[in-house]
Design a protein around this motif. Sequence first.
Motif, short mmCIF file in Angstrom:
data_model
loop_
_atom_site.label_atom_id
_atom_site.label_comp_id
_atom_site.label_asym_id
_atom_site.label_seq_id
_atom_site.Cartn_x
_atom_site.Cartn_y
_atom_site.Cartn_z
N LEU A 191 -55.34 -59.73 9.16
CA LEU A 191 -54.99 -58.83 10.25
C LEU A 191 -54.81 -59.59 11.57
O LEU A 191 -54.01 -59.19 12.42
N TRP A 220 -61.70 -60.72 12.72
CA TRP A 220 -60.58 -59.96 12.17
C TRP A 220 -60.68 -59.91 10.65
O TRP A 220 -60.78 -60.95 10.00
N PRO A 221 -60.62 -58.73 10.04
CA PRO A 221 -60.72 -58.62 8.57
C PRO A 221 -59.38 -58.88 7.90
O PRO A 221 -58.35 -59.07 8.56
N VAL A 223 -56.72 -57.18 5.29
CA VAL A 223 -56.38 -55.83 4.83
C VAL A 223 -55.44 -55.90 3.64
O VAL A 223 -54.68 -56.86 3.48
N ALA A 255 -60.68 -54.34 15.60
CA ALA A 255 -60.66 -54.08 14.16
C ALA A 255 -62.04 -54.38 13.58
O ALA A 255 -62.86 -55.07 14.21
N HIS A 257 -64.74 -53.64 9.68
CA HIS A 257 -64.95 -53.09 8.35
C HIS A 257 -65.77 -51.79 8.43
O HIS A 257 -66.60 -51.63 9.32
N ASP A 258 -65.50 -50.89 7.52
CA ASP A 258 -66.29 -49.68 7.37
C ASP A 258 -66.33 -49.34 5.88
O ASP A 258 -65.44 -48.66 5.37
N ASP A 261 -63.15 -49.90 3.62
CA ASP A 261 -61.95 -49.76 4.45
C ASP A 261 -61.97 -50.77 5.59
O ASP A 261 -63.01 -51.27 6.00
N VAL A 262 -60.76 -51.01 6.10
CA VAL A 262 -60.59 -51.77 7.34
C VAL A 262 -60.04 -50.81 8.38
O VAL A 262 -59.13 -50.03 8.10
N TRP A 263 -60.62 -50.82 9.57
CA TRP A 263 -60.08 -49.99 10.65
C TRP A 263 -59.47 -50.87 11.73
O TRP A 263 -59.96 -51.96 12.03
N ARG A 335 -56.85 -46.60 9.30
CA ARG A 335 -57.77 -47.03 8.25
C ARG A 335 -56.98 -47.33 6.97
O ARG A 335 -56.23 -46.49 6.49
N ALA A 338 -59.60 -52.39 2.41
CA ALA A 338 -59.90 -53.80 2.64
C ALA A 338 -59.48 -54.61 1.43
O ALA A 338 -59.58 -54.16 0.30
#
Length: 345
Positions: A191, A220-221, A223, A255, A257-258, A261-263, A335, A338
């Motif tokens: 991301l 940054w994750p 995605v 950005a 993680h949740d 998911d990645v937000w 969202r 991930a």
Amino acid sequence: MTTEMLQIGGYALLAGGVVGAAGAGALRLLRGRSILVHILLLLAVTVLAVVAGVVTVAQAMFLSGHDLRVVLVTVSASAVVSLVAGGLFGRRLAASAVWARAARERERRLESGRRELVAWVSHDLRTPLAGLRAMAEALEDGVIDDPATTAEYHRRIRVETDRMTRLVDDLFELSRINAGALRPTPTAVPLREVVSDALAGVAPLAASRRITLVAPETGWPVVWAGERELSRVVGNLLVNSVRYTPAGGTVRVEAGHDGGDVWLAVADTCGGIPDGDLARVFDVAFRGEPARTPGREDSGAGGGLGLAIVRGLVEAHGGRVGVRNGDGGCRFEVRLPAAEAVTVR
């Protein structure tokens, strides 16, 4: 025998008619209620009419109390079965009616959106085309001989051509989304790289409006998404926030993680969106207040399609997008799955 049968039929019709008249009055009083209530009332009136007819005929024919009770028990058992079946059928019919109303309302909104889209696109094409034609005719006829004015005409022609090109690209992308022809090819996309490229692309527009772009350096994750589609999503969100943020404001990208998911969030200081417009922000051709009509060279106007395209692209990936007000502006949040969560599966 025939006279006796006619007499029995007359008694039954009389008793049933009285119950039916009462039921018609009740239906009239309850005409604003749900379909389920109407069906249950009709079944109840039918059962009561049968019971009234049986009792009346039994009294007229002097049936024994035992025989009358047998008949009434049989009719009651049948009534219970009828009411249960009618209730189940009524619930399904009521649910179908609710779904049909929702579908009609959605179709009405879509049709309204299509009409607005045609109106906006017609305006967004007609106005620059008229200007382009006037400038082209002036250059062709030699009316303009000043080099500076000629250069400005050439620059304006390029600017307006670029704007119309973006509008046509948006229309094509939206048509693919609505037709279900969009088939993203998800991969593990860092991301940070996508956001960095999008920030670089919107930096000139932000600089011209003295808007500060803020993004963290780390955290940054990765995605799971199509890289081209994700770049379009981030770019559209950034352009939208920069376009409607007053000069000297700030646009922040974050950005994280949740769960699986990645937000991704784009927050600005635009002053917020009216509560009545929040639910329509992602509708096709929605622009809100008149001040959002394209009128500046830096507007990046796209016929009110940018956020509609964002929603379509995000939903094509199985993700979600939303917006809310807060901290002197609004916050758009996307969202998506991930990459780690998809790989583990």
